[in-house]
Design an enzyme around this catalytic site. Sequence first.
Site, mmCIF file in Angstrom:
data_model
loop_
_atom_site.group_PDB
_atom_site.id
_atom_site.type_symbol
_atom_site.label_atom_id
_atom_site.label_comp_id
_atom_site.label_asym_id
_atom_site.label_seq_id
_atom_site.Cartn_x
_atom_site.Cartn_y
_atom_site.Cartn_z
ATOM 1 N N GLU B 60 -6.537 1.738 11.309
ATOM 2 C CA GLU B 60 -7.937 2.056 11.020
ATOM 3 C C GLU B 60 -8.743 2.484 12.236
ATOM 4 O OE1 GLU B 60 -6.333 -0.536 9.787
ATOM 5 O OE2 GLU B 60 -6.485 -0.370 7.608
ATOM 6 N N HIS B 129 -10.657 -9.316 0.637
ATOM 7 C CA HIS B 129 -10.540 -8.166 -0.258
ATOM 8 C C HIS B 129 -11.681 -8.177 -1.268
ATOM 9 C CE1 HIS B 129 -6.562 -7.725 1.451
ATOM 10 N NE2 HIS B 129 -6.297 -6.694 0.695
HETATM 11 C C1 LIG Z 1 -6.056 -3.689 7.857
HETATM 12 C C2 LIG Z 1 -5.490 -3.411 6.545
HETATM 13 N N1 LIG Z 1 -5.337 -2.137 6.170
HETATM 14 C C3 LIG Z 1 -4.816 -1.856 4.966
HETATM 15 C C4 LIG Z 1 -4.440 -2.847 4.120
HETATM 16 C C5 LIG Z 1 -3.838 -2.538 2.778
HETATM 17 N N2 LIG Z 1 -2.461 -2.940 2.765
HETATM 18 C C6 LIG Z 1 -2.074 -4.090 2.195
HETATM 19 S S1 LIG Z 1 -0.453 -4.368 2.396
HETATM 20 C C7 LIG Z 1 -0.248 -2.933 3.212
HETATM 21 C C8 LIG Z 1 1.083 -2.480 3.681
HETATM 22 C C9 LIG Z 1 1.720 -3.441 4.516
HETATM 23 O O1 LIG Z 1 3.005 -3.009 4.764
HETATM 24 P P1 LIG Z 1 3.942 -3.917 5.620
HETATM 25 O O2 LIG Z 1 3.197 -4.401 6.803
HETATM 26 O O3 LIG Z 1 5.170 -3.124 5.874
HETATM 27 O O4 LIG Z 1 4.228 -5.167 4.703
HETATM 28 P P2 LIG Z 1 4.928 -5.205 3.273
HETATM 29 O O5 LIG Z 1 3.858 -5.040 2.257
HETATM 30 O O6 LIG Z 1 5.933 -4.116 3.224
HETATM 31 O O7 LIG Z 1 5.525 -6.559 3.197
HETATM 32 C C10 LIG Z 1 -1.444 -2.261 3.332
HETATM 33 C C11 LIG Z 1 -1.586 -0.960 4.007
HETATM 34 C C12 LIG Z 1 -4.645 -4.164 4.541
HETATM 35 N N3 LIG Z 1 -4.343 -5.187 3.752
HETATM 36 N N4 LIG Z 1 -5.162 -4.419 5.761
#
Ligand SMILES: Cc1ncc(C[n+]2csc(CCOP(=O)(O)OP(=O)(O)O)c2C)c(N)n1
Lengths: 324, 326
Positions: B60, B129
């Site tokens: 971000e 959220h």
């Molecule tokens: C700062 C932030 N940006 C965006 C999100 C939305 N978001 C939730 S989970 C996620 C992806 C996370 O991917 P990863 O770290 O690979 O974990 P996984 O879900 O694959 O376990 C995103 C972008 C968030 N929760 N926090």
Amino acid sequence: MDVSAETLIKLYVTMQRIRLFEERVADLVSKGEITTPCHLYTGQEAVATGICASLRNDDYVFSTHRSHGHYIAKGGDLRKLMAEIYCKSTGCSKGRGGSMHITSAEKGLPGSSAIVAGTIPIAVGAALRLSAVGGDGVSVAFFGDGAVCEGAFYEALNFASLKKLPVIFVCENNLFSTHMPVEDSLANPIIYKIAEAFKLPSCRIDGNDVLKVYKTGQAAIERARKRKGPSFIECMTYRWRGHVGPNYDVDKGIRTQKELDRWMAKDPIKALEKMLIAKRFLTNGEASKIVTGIEREIDGAVAFAKKSPYPPSDEMEIIRYLFR
Amino acid sequence: MRELTYAQAINEALRLLLETDDRVMLIGQGVTSPWYVGTTTAGLIERFGNRRVIDPPVSENGITGVAIGAALAGSRSILVFPRMDFMYLAMDQIANHAANWHAMFGGEYCVPLTIWGIINRGGEQAAQHSQALQAIFAHIPGLKVVMPSNGYDAKGLLISSVRDGNPVVFIDDRWLYNLRCVVPEGLYQVPIGKGAVLREGKDVSVITSSYTVHEVLKAADECRGKGISVEVVDLRTIKPLDSELILGSVRKTGRVVIVDGGWKAFGVSGEIAARIAETPLIRELKAPICRLSLPDAPAPASTALEDVYYPRKEQIAATIQRLLEA
Ligand SMILES: Cc1ncc(C[n+]2csc(CCOP(=O)(O)OP(=O)(O)O)c2C)c(N)n1
């Protein structure tokens, strides 16, 4: 290093507890019983299990939105977890946090954050405190491949390495960050190579091989206990379910059924079970007895959650008071 | 007359902006995802390609800087945050850089950047959220903040934001996305800084914005049944605040209830109350200024707590009635 039959069985039981718990949650979400957004851990069980097997209650684990597996592997109470997912007052966070915000003070899990990468520097901070008080406690940060895109990841790795803190970074590379394949978000998707740039002992391992995770984790944890500094472990794995909820994200065009099938064939639990049976550490009968026992425990957790009361609405008054 | 949902109105505004101005660029998490930003960006990547519609990594603060740099170098950037909560990670670029640039360099440069943040709450998602952060951004000099309550205003305000030439924080609420209203085709603007009286009344002015407008309208209906005539003022823009409209309405009715979807302490409702209190009008009020907002506490997960956390029409109607009995 030979791993004892007893440890192997323990790993098997923990993985089954996570799997059966998550699959039950998936079912309950499908039935509309559960509302809080659940990011299921099915398929990744070997990672949390293999790492946490070498941790004590006075070691810290910090988790993410995909939190259930870490909580169970760290020894958390299934009843309190299920009650939190039902958002009941008996939940581990009193129904205020839901699936993404679980905690266990007695088991050394201060919390899980739904902000990607949010807990990585926090885990480093806990390690800073541990190194200040003496003793041999360690701190573990679990996070996904998506978190490697955030600035906080780099700042945390640098500081931990600079100060040689007793922290273990465990990256669960499940190839996706929400809808996005890892190659679309990382210019260098070989994540452990990024960590190497910070002079951290780093490796990439098969995250579905619980023995490999256990041995690698144990070495990193020992290193931290001896105050020799942090380590970085990239575990290659795959989440069977979609990013959030019980579906598979195949329908959404995010991945193919073929890819999913290929990974389901690499089921970490089936692989260990096969090995245990081949070594005669376990019989089929014993395996199904383990499963039945866990299912009964989960039945109990669901019953507990269902009959627990919702937080009383005047609790909002208390919360308001707390934060005035 | 053609009706669209709120989400379709946003989608149409984005499409028209991209179509008619090749400086316009849309960047932000989830613009190619099937669920992240609802259907607001449907079809855009196919139509305009991945150089003008960019789904970046989860970075971000960095990506916000990228959008600012592109804006300084001539693009009209629209930067989306699928949840406002994630804007906290980009605070440095938004507050220290985008907001200050124009003034700090003697007006030599503008940052034509629309920062589109979406409130996405309810459903037991809990504290990280759920947040409605209008007050945080309205506090920062150099930022404008708009917050439409319907598809017509959303389309017009989004177009105005992109054409404004300086940073505008455009705040959406997912609870509005399926509401339908008449939305004209083609490009049109709703001016930034102008509120609207949605319903005329004579007993009490209710000042509100965004999703809360709809709860207030329902409460106003309920009050009408009890013989209370409620004037409903939709702010549409949080900053610059349409003080003239607010003061005019309060002067007419002599009573005011401010309903804000954010927290109370140091927030939007407090600012509006202060604007009223700073004028001689304060001495003519028939009742004290009344504020309704979120409690000063993080959003809880449990539905049982969410139900009492968010101000709903029943609570708003009861507050209005109490004020009139006083
Ligand atoms: C700062 C932030 N940006 C965006 C999100 C939305 N978001 C939730 S989970 C996620 C992806 C996370 O991917 P990863 O770290 O690979 O974990 P996984 O879900 O694959 O376990 C995103 C972008 C968030 N929760 N926090």
